[in-house]
Motif scaffolding. Structure first.
Motif, PDB file in Angstrom:
ATOM      1  N   ASP A   1       0.847  -1.186   0.000  1.00 41.40           N
ATOM      2  CA  ASP A   1       0.000   0.000   0.000  1.00 41.40           C
ATOM      3  C   ASP A   1       0.890   1.247   0.000  1.00 41.40           C
ATOM      4  OD1 ASP A   1      -2.284   1.516   0.058  1.00 41.40           O
ATOM      5  OD2 ASP A   1      -3.022   0.766   1.985  1.00 41.40           O
TER       6      ASP A   1
ATOM      7  N   CYS B   1      -0.812  -4.626  -5.479  1.00 43.04           N
ATOM      8  CA  CYS B   1      -0.372  -3.242  -5.325  1.00 43.04           C
ATOM      9  C   CYS B   1      -1.632  -2.386  -5.206  1.00 43.04           C
ATOM     10  CB  CYS B   1       0.478  -2.793  -6.506  1.00 43.04           C
ATOM     11  SG  CYS B   1       2.104  -3.565  -6.567  1.00 43.04           S
ATOM     12  N   LEU B   2      -1.847  -1.821  -4.032  1.00 38.10           N
ATOM     13  CA  LEU B   2      -3.105  -1.141  -3.738  1.00 38.10           C
ATOM     14  C   LEU B   2      -3.137   0.301  -4.216  1.00 38.10           C
ATOM     15  CD1 LEU B   2      -3.643  -2.548  -0.137  1.00 38.10           C
ATOM     16  CD2 LEU B   2      -4.503  -3.465  -2.295  1.00 38.10           C
ATOM     17  N   THR B   3      -1.972   0.865  -4.550  1.00 38.01           N
ATOM     18  CA  THR B   3      -1.895   2.225  -5.062  1.00 38.01           C
ATOM     19  C   THR B   3      -0.959   2.257  -6.263  1.00 38.01           C
ATOM     20  OG1 THR B   3       0.010   2.887  -3.720  1.00 38.01           O
ATOM     21  CG2 THR B   3      -2.163   3.133  -2.720  1.00 38.01           C
TER      22      THR B   3
ATOM     23  N   GLN C   1      -4.358  -5.607  -8.725  1.00 40.72           N
ATOM     24  CA  GLN C   1      -5.001  -4.769  -7.729  1.00 40.72           C
ATOM     25  C   GLN C   1      -6.239  -5.487  -7.212  1.00 40.72           C
ATOM     26  OE1 GLN C   1      -5.571  -1.228 -10.153  1.00 40.72           O
ATOM     27  NE2 GLN C   1      -3.773  -0.263  -9.232  1.00 40.72           N
TER      28      GLN C   1
END
Length: 445
Positions: free
Chosen positions: A319, A349-351, A379
């Protein structure tokens, strides 16, 4: 002058101080390691095994080192608990790099040793000489640095046929009023047909910069079985450099689970050598990163003989601006016919600012094998998030549930039910930003 040269000068100026309290076995290996470190110094980020992970600037920080072995009056079990509810354990502590004796509800089986590495090397050098530094002697320059400066650690020895029912829990705790660099050593020896499980907990209790190097050597005899669970919960100013070397004899089994819940900068390198037919190795990892945390895991599973099995799965949840690195290599040598080996790396991968560098590798020189490897990066499923919100689940809660489900595959492979249950709670707290408020631990208050 680079920081490598500074440590070379430090060793030359303080060699007598470093060696005086140490057993001859540690000092004899120290001399050879220093010669190797002097030739190479610290690895560069452009080197194959260190891509995306620059450690030179980490060593350039002005740390203190307890070379004079100043005795601390710290009693960790009085102010720091690292208990897993409903899990019966025998504990030993390493505060910085000093051994504190084990505690438990019952004595260990006859012949089992869980003691200071330096003390056993002094009293029984013949027991440790065939093992100490035998797997690590050709390690990289960080390993040579550790062998050069290490002064103590822990040895766990099981005679043939010994079964330890309780989990051995080794708690490594960093605590200092100034920036500190520590070098720890673990030596684990399982005799033929023995069985044990290890829980290695890594914590930090200080606000100053810290760096720890840890080298663990594991010898698993014929038909022996060992589980190792490593759990890192260190601070935002801690650098951890770990190296794990494992040698397996015939019909042995080894399970390793590496979990990073909180950290700043971590690099783990695991090498497993399957040297007897019928050996089995299972490696897994769960890495949770946010802020600007950096977590690098590299593995090498070396199939040297026929009829061995290995399975590997590593998962990252990254994150904010965190960075993950995974490089896993399966080496199948010419004589390793009828090998079964599988490797999987899955990443969230959150961002857009989170990064993962992944490099699964498969090197085969035998023709009768079953092998696979692969990696995915993605994601959270937007459709799943939308579906859950349409059914009344708040967006943040839906996000946590999907992350929790993604992590579950690794956690469910843990054999200790009490540890598995505890990790479910810790991981949920981690996702909610509540991990630093664990009830019952004075360190967190």
């Amino acid at each position: 002058m680079g920081c490598g040269q500074e440590y070379i000068t430090l060793f030359l100026q303080n060699r007598e101080l470093i060696e005086k309290p140490c057993a001859g076995l540690l000092n004899s290996e120290r001399a050879m390691a220093f010669a190797k470190f002097r030739e190479t110094e610290f690895p560069k980020a452009k080197e194959e095994n260190w891509l995306h992970t620059d450690i030179e600037k980490r060593f350039a920080i002005d740390y203190g080192m307890n070379l004079g072995r100043i005795v601390s009056d710290t009693k960790p079990k009085e102010f720091f608990t690292c208990d897993v509810p409903n899990l019966k354990t025998q504990k030993a502590y390493l505060v910085n790099d000093s051994f504190i004796p084990s505690t438990g509800t019952a004595p260990l089986p006859e012949g089992v040793i869980l003691e200071s590495l330096n003390m056993i090397a002094e009293k029984h050098p013949e027991l440790l000489k065939p093992y100490y530094n035998r797997l690590a002697e050709n390690g990289d320059s960080v390993v040579q640095f550790n062998t050069t400066f290490v002064q103590d650690g822990i040895v766990l020895y099981l005679p043939a046929g010994t079964v330890i029912e309780d989990t051995i829990q080794i708690v490594s705790l960093l605590q200092s009023k100034v920036g500190i660099l520590t070098n720890r050593r673990l030596l684990v020896i399982l005799g033929e047909g023995s069985r044990a499980s290890l829980l290695l907990c890594d914590h930090s209790a200080q606000n100053e910069q810290s760096l720890s190097t840890q080298v663990t050597e594991v010898f698993i005899g014929r038909g022996a079985h060992l589980d190792i669970y490593e759990l890192e919960e260190t601070a935002s100013n801690n650098t951890r450099l770990g190296n794990l070397f494992v040698k397996q004899d015939a019909d042995s089994s080894f399970n390793h689970c590496n979990i990073t819940l909180t950290n700043s900068f971590t690099r783990n390198y695991t090498t497993v050598s399957l040297e007897g037919e019928g050996a089995e190795a299972n490696l897994s990892g769960l890495i949770i990163g946010d802020k600007k945390q950096h977590i690098d895991n590299r593995t090498l599973v070396d199939h040297k003989v026929a009829h061995c099995t290995s399975n590997e799965i590593y998962k990252y949840i990254l994150d904010e601006e965190s960075t993950g690195v995974f490089a896993g290599k399966m080496l199948i040598r010419k004589d390793a016919q009828q090998t079964v080996s599988h490797q999987t790396n899955r990443n969230l991968c959150l961002t857009k600012s989170a990064h993962i560098y992944t490099q699964p590798q498969l090197e085969i020189y035998a023709d009768d094998v079953k092998c696979s490897h692969g990696s995915t990066v993605g994601q959270l499923d937007e459709n799943a998030l939308f579906y859950m919100q349409q059914r009344g689940i708040p967006a943040d809660e839906a996000r946590h549930l999907l992350m929790y489900a993604f992590a579950g595959e690794v956690i469910e492979n843990i054999k200790l039910e009490a540890l598995r249950d505890r990790l479910h709670i810790l991981i949920e707290k981690r996702f909610r930003g509540e991990l630093n408020h664990c009830k019952g631990c004075n360190l967190c208050k």
